[in-house]
Design a protein around this motif. Structure first.
Motif, PDB file in Angstrom:
ATOM      1  N   ALA A   1      28.279  34.434 -26.222  1.00 12.33           N
ATOM      2  CA  ALA A   1      27.202  34.631 -24.978  1.00 12.33           C
ATOM      3  C   ALA A   1      27.019  35.568 -23.730  1.00 12.33           C
ATOM      4  O   ALA A   1      28.792  36.151 -23.443  1.00 12.33           O
ATOM      5  CB  ALA A   1      27.684  32.794 -24.400  1.00 12.33           C
ATOM      6  N   TYR A   2      26.172  35.364 -23.156  1.00 11.13           N
ATOM      7  CA  TYR A   2      25.812  36.518 -21.843  1.00 11.13           C
ATOM      8  C   TYR A   2      25.026  36.041 -20.905  1.00 11.13           C
ATOM      9  O   TYR A   2      24.375  35.130 -21.549  1.00 11.13           O
ATOM     10  CB  TYR A   2      25.124  37.982 -22.449  1.00 11.13           C
ATOM     11  N   ALA A   3      26.716  36.113 -19.923  1.00  9.74           N
ATOM     12  CA  ALA A   3      26.226  35.387 -18.188  1.00  9.74           C
ATOM     13  C   ALA A   3      25.969  36.521 -17.377  1.00  9.74           C
ATOM     14  O   ALA A   3      26.269  37.702 -17.509  1.00  9.74           O
ATOM     15  CB  ALA A   3      26.897  34.346 -18.286  1.00  9.74           C
ATOM     16  N   SER A   4      24.684  36.345 -16.878  1.00 10.12           N
ATOM     17  CA  SER A   4      24.956  36.903 -15.629  1.00 10.12           C
ATOM     18  C   SER A   4      24.070  36.917 -14.294  1.00 10.12           C
ATOM     19  O   SER A   4      23.453  36.268 -14.228  1.00 10.12           O
ATOM     20  CB  SER A   4      24.295  38.481 -15.838  1.00 10.12           C
ATOM     21  N   PHE A   5      24.826  37.356 -13.299  1.00  8.04           N
ATOM     22  CA  PHE A   5      23.910  37.513 -11.965  1.00  8.04           C
ATOM     23  C   PHE A   5      23.777  38.767 -10.750  1.00  8.04           C
ATOM     24  O   PHE A   5      24.130  39.467 -11.290  1.00  8.04           O
ATOM     25  CB  PHE A   5      24.226  36.501 -11.372  1.00  8.04           C
ATOM     26  N   TYR A   6      22.495  38.312 -10.301  1.00  6.57           N
ATOM     27  CA  TYR A   6      22.443  39.835  -9.314  1.00  6.57           C
ATOM     28  C   TYR A   6      23.269  40.101  -8.367  1.00  6.57           C
ATOM     29  O   TYR A   6      23.570  38.624  -7.332  1.00  6.57           O
ATOM     30  CB  TYR A   6      20.897  39.673  -8.318  1.00  6.57           C
ATOM     31  N   GLY A   7      24.414  40.717  -7.725  1.00  9.21           N
ATOM     32  CA  GLY A   7      25.145  41.358  -6.655  1.00  9.21           C
ATOM     33  C   GLY A   7      24.910  40.627  -5.810  1.00  9.21           C
ATOM     34  O   GLY A   7      25.643  40.054  -4.497  1.00  9.21           O
ATOM     35  N   PRO A   8      23.858  41.379  -5.196  1.00  7.96           N
ATOM     36  CA  PRO A   8      23.176  41.397  -3.728  1.00  7.96           C
ATOM     37  C   PRO A   8      22.902  39.513  -3.259  1.00  7.96           C
ATOM     38  O   PRO A   8      22.875  39.792  -2.196  1.00  7.96           O
ATOM     39  CB  PRO A   8      22.199  42.505  -3.781  1.00  7.96           C
ATOM     40  N   ASP A   9      22.057  39.264  -4.514  1.00  9.41           N
ATOM     41  CA  ASP A   9      22.183  37.137  -4.049  1.00  9.41           C
ATOM     42  C   ASP A   9      23.453  37.201  -3.171  1.00  9.41           C
ATOM     43  O   ASP A   9      23.266  35.940  -2.783  1.00  9.41           O
ATOM     44  CB  ASP A   9      21.976  36.959  -5.078  1.00  9.41           C
ATOM     45  N   LEU A  10      24.387  37.479  -3.939  1.00  7.01           N
ATOM     46  CA  LEU A  10      26.082  36.803  -3.175  1.00  7.01           C
ATOM     47  C   LEU A  10      26.124  37.610  -1.824  1.00  7.01           C
ATOM     48  O   LEU A  10      25.868  36.631  -0.225  1.00  7.01           O
ATOM     49  CB  LEU A  10      26.896  37.223  -4.511  1.00  7.01           C
ATOM     50  N   VAL A  11      26.383  38.915  -2.097  1.00  7.51           N
ATOM     51  CA  VAL A  11      26.549  39.622  -0.543  1.00  7.51           C
ATOM     52  C   VAL A  11      25.513  40.908  -0.527  1.00  7.51           C
ATOM     53  O   VAL A  11      26.376  41.735  -1.632  1.00  7.51           O
ATOM     54  CB  VAL A  11      28.318  40.280  -0.504  1.00  7.51           C
ATOM     55  N   PRO A  12      24.687  41.057  -0.247  1.00  5.60           N
ATOM     56  CA  PRO A  12      23.896  42.612  -0.140  1.00  5.60           C
ATOM     57  C   PRO A  12      24.572  43.977   0.059  1.00  5.60           C
ATOM     58  O   PRO A  12      25.858  43.836   0.735  1.00  5.60           O
ATOM     59  CB  PRO A  12      22.981  42.077   1.483  1.00  5.60           C
ATOM     60  N   ASP A  13      23.999  44.321  -0.478  1.00  7.23           N
ATOM     61  CA  ASP A  13      24.705  46.126  -0.510  1.00  7.23           C
ATOM     62  C   ASP A  13      24.027  46.825   0.679  1.00  7.23           C
ATOM     63  O   ASP A  13      23.765  47.807   0.127  1.00  7.23           O
ATOM     64  CB  ASP A  13      24.605  46.516  -2.113  1.00  7.23           C
ATOM     65  N   SER A  14      24.216  46.404   2.045  1.00  7.84           N
ATOM     66  CA  SER A  14      23.983  46.702   2.891  1.00  7.84           C
ATOM     67  C   SER A  14      25.356  47.246   4.204  1.00  7.84           C
ATOM     68  O   SER A  14      25.465  46.089   4.506  1.00  7.84           O
ATOM     69  CB  SER A  14      22.795  45.715   3.403  1.00  7.84           C
TER      70      SER A  14
END
Length: 435
Positions: free
Chosen positions: A191-204
């Motif tokens: 199984a493959y699961a993924s999420f967008y990191g900046p949705d948790l904490v922005p890369d800023s």
């Protein structure tokens, strides 16, 4: 010739700008990493393998050094909640799998953050091993053919990577810098699961620290690498609701900055059964004392939000840094780890990554797990090794060859999750008998 240049001027400017921007992330594969290790200094501080194996206090003290010096605190006790998984498509890849997604919320109160975890499950009888990936691109780009939820809560309509910019990024960093390699994982029964990191904490550097400080937990992270690592942990929490997932066969995977976070997650969350850290570079698998490639000093000054503020005074005195990355790899044991590298990816310094892996290999061997062979940086890749190091040609990217290697490694370790369980139990026995 002049007319040709004028017509194509916007595209030429775009390529130039992209090249300048990307050069802060990678050397664009213009050089080769050295394969010579015998003339390089041994990683420092030295690892006391038996102490780490036999003493839980030694391990805890070393983790605390990393928190106090480099990464900031693990946000232990940070609330995690999630919604019910919804089916996005029950027939992906011509019947090979099912695609679901669920909202996952980290923190509480007004500052809590929500990301959507997208999960692809193979068709057939579970439970399945799972790999969790943290991505550079939004869910719209990772799953462009499916109506998943975008960062703003709307249904995705096409990919953020469409057009010339997306084509150039894919050309530079490989087709899987954005796309999910679903076909390979579904074929392997993973199984493959993924999420967008900046949705948790922005890369800023501006927004990241503000978001972390408002999460509302008992301990807030102070570096985004640690926060993104906790995102892996939150995804594991959410996946416990999925009966099709084998809770004893959970792995995490990341490339570049998210490879750093995958390594951190593997140390602080021991539910993780395997780690794939591809081209993780400095503050990942490469030695902080190395002077090749990007270097910790440049990285920490370019992206100060990635690390804890406490690291800044050390940047001019890296030889005196209390910890180095071979110790982080040692803390992973007995969790299997694959360290992927590119020969032209000098920026992330494959040479010091190999030397760090060699130093940490002694801890794996002390736990009766196979470490690295003595064949040097051109060794044959061994998927079953407890600590596996792999070098391919090419630069800083994610290509099909990488994915095939990741799958082989995960199959070797997640197909029999009892092996890692036995290794953990043996370590606990050693600690009990030594104390």
């Amino acid at each position: 010739m002049i007319i040709w240049c004028l017509v194509r001027l916007p595209l030429l400017i775009l390529i130039l700008v992209l090249g300048l921007v990307m050069s802060s992330c990678t050397m664009l594969g213009l050089n080769y990493a050295s394969l010579e290790v015998d003339n390089k200094p041994a990683p420092s501080p030295a690892i006391e393998a038996q102490a780490l194996v036999n003493s839980s206090q030694e391990r805890a003290a070393l983790m605390e050094k990393f928190e106090n010096t480099l990464y900031g605190p693990w946000p232990k006790g940070m609330p995690v909640t999630w919604g019910e998984a919804q089916i996005v498509s029950d027939n992906i890849l011509n019947g090979k799998g099912v695609l679901k997604e669920m909202p996952v919320t980290v923190g509480e109160g007004a500052g809590a953050r929500t990301f959507f975890l997208v999960v692809a499950l193979p068709k057939g009888e579970g439970p399945f091993p799972v790999v969790i990936s943290e991505t550079f691109s939004s869910n719209c780009s990772v799953f462009p053919e499916y109506p998943v939820t975008s960062s703003d809560g709307s249904v995705c309509d096409g990919s953020d990577m469409d057009g010339i910019v997306g084509a150039l990024v894919g050309r530079m960093f490989g087709e899987y810098i954005a796309l999910a390699p679903l076909d390979q994982f579904m074929e392997a029964g993973i199984a493959y699961a993924s999420f967008y990191g900046p949705d948790l904490v922005p890369d800023s550097r501006e927004q990241g620290p503000v978001v972390m400080a408002r999460l509302g937990g008992p301990t807030e992270p102070t570096g985004t690498l640690m926060a993104w690592a906790y995102g892996f942990s939150a995804a594991i929490d959410a996946l416990t609701a999925e009966t099709a997932i084998d809770p004893d066969a959970v792995s995490v995977m990341g490339h570049s900055r998210y490879g750093k976070s995958a390594l951190i997650a593997g140390v602080w969350d021991r539910r993780i059964g395997a780690v794939v850290a591809h081209q993780s570079g400095f503050a990942g698998a490469s030695l902080s004392r190395s002077h090749t490639g990007e270097g910790l000093q440049r990285m920490a000054k370019t992206y100060p939000h990635w690390l804890a503020p406490e690291v800044q005074p050390w940047l001019d005195y890296l030889d005196e840094l209390p910890v180095d990355q071979h110790e982080l790899l040692a803390l992973l044991a007995p969790t299997p780890v694959l360290l992927g590298n590119g020969r032209r990816d000098v920026w992330s310094d494959p040479n010091s990554s190999f030397r760090a892996a060699m130093a940490a290999s002694a801890v794996y061997e002390a736990m009766d797990l196979p470490g690295l062979p003595e064949a040097g940086m051109q060794q044959d890749f061994r998927p079953s090794a407890g600590i596996a190091w792999w070098l391919r040609s090419g630069g800083h990217s994610i290509v099909s060859e990488d994915v095939d290697t990741f799958v082989a490694f995960l199959q070797a370790h997640l197909s029999d999750s009892s092996r890692r369980g036995s290794a953990v139990q043996n370590q606990e026995k050693r600690v009990d008998s030594a104390q």
